[in-house]
Design a protein around this motif. Structure first.
Motif, PDB file in Angstrom:
ATOM      1  N   ASP A  92       7.196   0.674 -13.292  1.00 46.02           N
ATOM      2  CA  ASP A  92       8.073   1.077 -12.248  1.00 46.02           C
ATOM      3  C   ASP A  92       8.786  -0.284 -11.901  1.00 46.02           C
ATOM      4  O   ASP A  92       8.297  -1.293 -11.624  1.00 46.02           O
ATOM      5  CB  ASP A  92       7.352   1.550 -10.831  1.00 46.02           C
ATOM      6  N   LEU A  93      10.172  -0.352 -12.282  1.00 50.93           N
ATOM      7  CA  LEU A  93      11.073  -1.510 -12.123  1.00 50.93           C
ATOM      8  C   LEU A  93      12.285  -1.068 -11.222  1.00 50.93           C
ATOM      9  O   LEU A  93      13.194  -0.228 -11.474  1.00 50.93           O
ATOM     10  CB  LEU A  93      11.834  -1.617 -13.587  1.00 50.93           C
ATOM     11  N   PRO A 111      10.036   5.588 -23.327  1.00 46.23           N
ATOM     12  CA  PRO A 111      10.483   6.725 -22.675  1.00 46.23           C
ATOM     13  C   PRO A 111      11.099   6.195 -21.249  1.00 46.23           C
ATOM     14  O   PRO A 111      10.825   5.298 -20.627  1.00 46.23           O
ATOM     15  CB  PRO A 111       9.294   7.482 -22.210  1.00 46.23           C
ATOM     16  N   LEU A 112      12.310   6.768 -20.915  1.00 46.81           N
ATOM     17  CA  LEU A 112      13.150   6.525 -19.993  1.00 46.81           C
ATOM     18  C   LEU A 112      12.649   7.407 -18.657  1.00 46.81           C
ATOM     19  O   LEU A 112      12.947   8.706 -18.760  1.00 46.81           O
ATOM     20  CB  LEU A 112      14.386   6.687 -20.064  1.00 46.81           C
ATOM     21  N   TRP A 113      12.374   6.889 -17.660  1.00 49.47           N
ATOM     22  CA  TRP A 113      12.151   7.553 -16.383  1.00 49.47           C
ATOM     23  C   TRP A 113      13.046   7.313 -15.536  1.00 49.47           C
ATOM     24  O   TRP A 113      13.425   6.075 -14.738  1.00 49.47           O
ATOM     25  CB  TRP A 113      10.741   7.450 -15.875  1.00 49.47           C
ATOM     26  N   VAL A 114      14.290   7.823 -15.264  1.00 50.64           N
ATOM     27  CA  VAL A 114      15.781   7.331 -14.560  1.00 50.64           C
ATOM     28  C   VAL A 114      15.639   8.087 -13.072  1.00 50.64           C
ATOM     29  O   VAL A 114      14.971   9.149 -12.932  1.00 50.64           O
ATOM     30  CB  VAL A 114      16.831   7.967 -15.218  1.00 50.64           C
ATOM     31  N   PHE A 144       0.836  -1.060   0.080  1.00 47.50           N
ATOM     32  CA  PHE A 144      -0.105  -0.086  -0.168  1.00 47.50           C
ATOM     33  C   PHE A 144       0.887   1.092   0.090  1.00 47.50           C
ATOM     34  O   PHE A 144       0.214   2.107  -0.079  1.00 47.50           O
ATOM     35  CB  PHE A 144      -0.796   0.036   1.336  1.00 47.50           C
ATOM     36  N   ARG A 145       1.928   1.358  -0.090  1.00 47.09           N
ATOM     37  CA  ARG A 145       3.025   2.146  -0.201  1.00 47.09           C
ATOM     38  C   ARG A 145       3.993   1.774  -1.033  1.00 47.09           C
ATOM     39  O   ARG A 145       4.302   0.759  -1.433  1.00 47.09           O
ATOM     40  CB  ARG A 145       3.748   2.692   1.260  1.00 47.09           C
ATOM     41  N   ARG A 146       4.730   3.095  -1.694  1.00 48.58           N
ATOM     42  CA  ARG A 146       5.718   2.783  -2.828  1.00 48.58           C
ATOM     43  C   ARG A 146       7.039   2.618  -1.969  1.00 48.58           C
ATOM     44  O   ARG A 146       7.279   3.391  -1.095  1.00 48.58           O
ATOM     45  CB  ARG A 146       5.686   4.009  -3.460  1.00 48.58           C
ATOM     46  N   PRO A 147       7.539   1.529  -2.456  1.00 50.90           N
ATOM     47  CA  PRO A 147       9.089   1.100  -1.905  1.00 50.90           C
ATOM     48  C   PRO A 147       9.931   2.393  -2.056  1.00 50.90           C
ATOM     49  O   PRO A 147       9.952   3.033  -2.960  1.00 50.90           O
ATOM     50  CB  PRO A 147       9.350  -0.101  -2.469  1.00 50.90           C
ATOM     51  N   ARG A 148      10.765   2.643  -1.036  1.00 45.68           N
ATOM     52  CA  ARG A 148      11.584   3.611  -1.159  1.00 45.68           C
ATOM     53  C   ARG A 148      13.053   3.042  -0.692  1.00 45.68           C
ATOM     54  O   ARG A 148      13.642   3.434   0.336  1.00 45.68           O
ATOM     55  CB  ARG A 148      11.247   4.545   0.105  1.00 45.68           C
ATOM     56  N   ARG A 149      13.644   2.151  -1.223  1.00 45.59           N
ATOM     57  CA  ARG A 149      14.896   1.634  -1.151  1.00 45.59           C
ATOM     58  C   ARG A 149      15.853   2.059  -2.489  1.00 45.59           C
ATOM     59  O   ARG A 149      16.330   3.158  -2.555  1.00 45.59           O
ATOM     60  CB  ARG A 149      15.052   0.415  -0.912  1.00 45.59           C
ATOM     61  N   ALA A 150      15.986   1.292  -3.428  1.00 45.63           N
ATOM     62  CA  ALA A 150      17.075   1.497  -4.508  1.00 45.63           C
ATOM     63  C   ALA A 150      16.330   1.813  -5.896  1.00 45.63           C
ATOM     64  O   ALA A 150      16.611   1.322  -6.965  1.00 45.63           O
ATOM     65  CB  ALA A 150      17.962   0.363  -4.698  1.00 45.63           C
ATOM     66  N   LEU A 151      15.340   2.704  -5.880  1.00 44.18           N
ATOM     67  CA  LEU A 151      14.672   2.898  -7.161  1.00 44.18           C
ATOM     68  C   LEU A 151      15.110   2.929  -8.451  1.00 44.18           C
ATOM     69  O   LEU A 151      16.110   3.476  -8.823  1.00 44.18           O
ATOM     70  CB  LEU A 151      14.099   4.414  -6.982  1.00 44.18           C
ATOM     71  N   HIS A 152      13.752   4.046  -8.662  1.00 37.54           N
ATOM     72  CA  HIS A 152      13.376   4.699  -9.776  1.00 37.54           C
ATOM     73  C   HIS A 152      14.541   4.805 -10.505  1.00 37.54           C
ATOM     74  O   HIS A 152      15.564   4.643 -10.690  1.00 37.54           O
ATOM     75  CB  HIS A 152      12.444   5.717  -9.828  1.00 37.54           C
ATOM     76  N   ALA A 189       3.530   2.983 -25.971  1.00 37.31           N
ATOM     77  CA  ALA A 189       4.354   2.164 -25.159  1.00 37.31           C
ATOM     78  C   ALA A 189       4.815   2.714 -24.072  1.00 37.31           C
ATOM     79  O   ALA A 189       4.842   3.954 -23.869  1.00 37.31           O
ATOM     80  CB  ALA A 189       5.846   2.029 -25.879  1.00 37.31           C
ATOM     81  N   PRO A 190       4.743   1.930 -22.796  1.00 39.72           N
ATOM     82  CA  PRO A 190       5.108   2.429 -21.486  1.00 39.72           C
ATOM     83  C   PRO A 190       6.487   3.138 -21.272  1.00 39.72           C
ATOM     84  O   PRO A 190       7.402   2.635 -21.690  1.00 39.72           O
ATOM     85  CB  PRO A 190       4.711   1.452 -20.468  1.00 39.72           C
ATOM     86  N   ALA A 191       6.454   4.366 -20.620  1.00 43.15           N
ATOM     87  CA  ALA A 191       7.714   4.734 -19.896  1.00 43.15           C
ATOM     88  C   ALA A 191       8.204   3.576 -19.037  1.00 43.15           C
ATOM     89  O   ALA A 191       7.456   2.964 -18.483  1.00 43.15           O
ATOM     90  CB  ALA A 191       7.429   6.130 -19.188  1.00 43.15           C
ATOM     91  N   LEU A 192       9.608   3.594 -18.812  1.00 32.70           N
ATOM     92  CA  LEU A 192      10.122   2.704 -18.062  1.00 32.70           C
ATOM     93  C   LEU A 192      11.040   3.382 -16.874  1.00 32.70           C
ATOM     94  O   LEU A 192      11.728   4.009 -16.992  1.00 32.70           O
ATOM     95  CB  LEU A 192      11.014   1.669 -18.763  1.00 32.70           C
ATOM     96  N   TYR A 193      10.655   2.967 -15.631  1.00 42.03           N
ATOM     97  CA  TYR A 193      11.208   3.710 -14.560  1.00 42.03           C
ATOM     98  C   TYR A 193      12.430   2.832 -13.747  1.00 42.03           C
ATOM     99  O   TYR A 193      12.005   1.589 -13.592  1.00 42.03           O
ATOM    100  CB  TYR A 193      10.114   4.156 -13.382  1.00 42.03           C
TER     101      TYR A 193
END
Length: 261
Positions: free
Chosen positions: A148-149, A210-213, A6-14, A185-189
């Motif tokens: 979101d990867l 699209p790249l979402w870095v 229920f929350r967005r992970p906040r470790r080694a992201l986007h 095509a989806p953006a990839l985070y």
């Protein structure tokens, strides 16, 4: 400790395929450009000063609850990504209100899906996403869907138990399914670290997605393989706006062109 879905992970992201922009030069720049994992957290820092060639934005999830859209708009945010789904069962209970709130204040907004390659197939997750917020309409106000990867927040294996070739196939199936369903095509985070570790530095998405870095530093740094420029950059997990702080790598007119598709 595993984080709640229920929350967005906040470790080694986007990046991006910006179709039919004003000139071939602009298109090529933006095409060559997703988010970072949080287990090996990005370096913290502040983003660059605002300029005519970039547009401030943000991304939010259930973790942000009721968003002060008026305040975010007054402080300069002009676009947002909102978490819609995760896996094949989770739907963010705040997505409808957040997505509509962004639209009502005038922002260009998009939906994102948190990937769970360890729980089900990519086509099933893509269908769940599109059916629960991840669709796209050519209204000039809706960004391409985003995937979101990032590092697995639920276990020790950053790559969700998948080998590199298998992960590339999973991402490709998700992307193809979303494009078949939405026309985009989806953006990839993602982060450069996650992309290298979990895809082996695959270069096949740079011309289509699209790249979402994500990199919490003063610059986007070395980009994931396959992209020579980014479309979105998440540079901090807190700041002026609710949620994560981002830039769009282009002018406001180019942002609108990306939304228009």
């Amino acid at each position: 400790m595993p984080l709640s879905p229920f929350r967005r992970p906040r470790r080694a992201l986007h990046t991006a395929l910006l179709t039919t922009l004003a000139t071939a030069t602009v298109t090529a720049t933006l095409l060559a450009s997703p988010s970072a994992a949080h287990a090996a957290a990005p370096d913290h820092g502040t983003g660059p000063a605002a300029g005519a060639d970039q547009v401030p934005g943000m991304d939010v999830s259930r973790y942000q609850g009721t968003v002060d859209w008026q305040g975010a708009w007054a402080n300069g945010a002009r676009w947002v990504y909102v978490k819609a789904t995760e896996g094949t069962t989770f739907q963010s209970p705040t997505f409808p209100e957040q997505f509509q709130g962004a639209y009502d204040i005038g922002m260009i907004r998009g939906a994102y899906h948190f990937a769970r390659p360890d729980t089900s197939g990519a086509a099933e997750q893509a269908a769940h996403f599109v059916d629960h917020g991840g669709n796209w309409t050519a209204d000039g106000r809706t960004l391409p869907p985003a995937l979101d990867l990032e590092h697995n927040p639920y276990g020790p294996d950053a790559c969700y138990g998948r080998g590199q070739a298998d992960m590339v196939s999973w991402i490709r199936e998700f992307s193809d399914t979303v494009k078949d369903r939405t026309g985009r095509a989806p953006a990839l985070y993602t982060t450069s670290d996650w992309w290298t570790r979990c895809t082996g530095g695959d270069t096949s998405f740079g011309a289509t997605n699209p790249l979402w870095v994500a990199r919490y530093a003063a610059s986007p740094g070395t980009l994931p393989a396959g992209w020579s420029a980014h479309t979105f950059w998440q540079y901090a997990d807190s700041g002026t706006f609710p949620g994560d702080q981002n830039w769009f790598n282009g002018s406001y007119d180019e942002l609108k062109a990306l939304a228009q598709g």
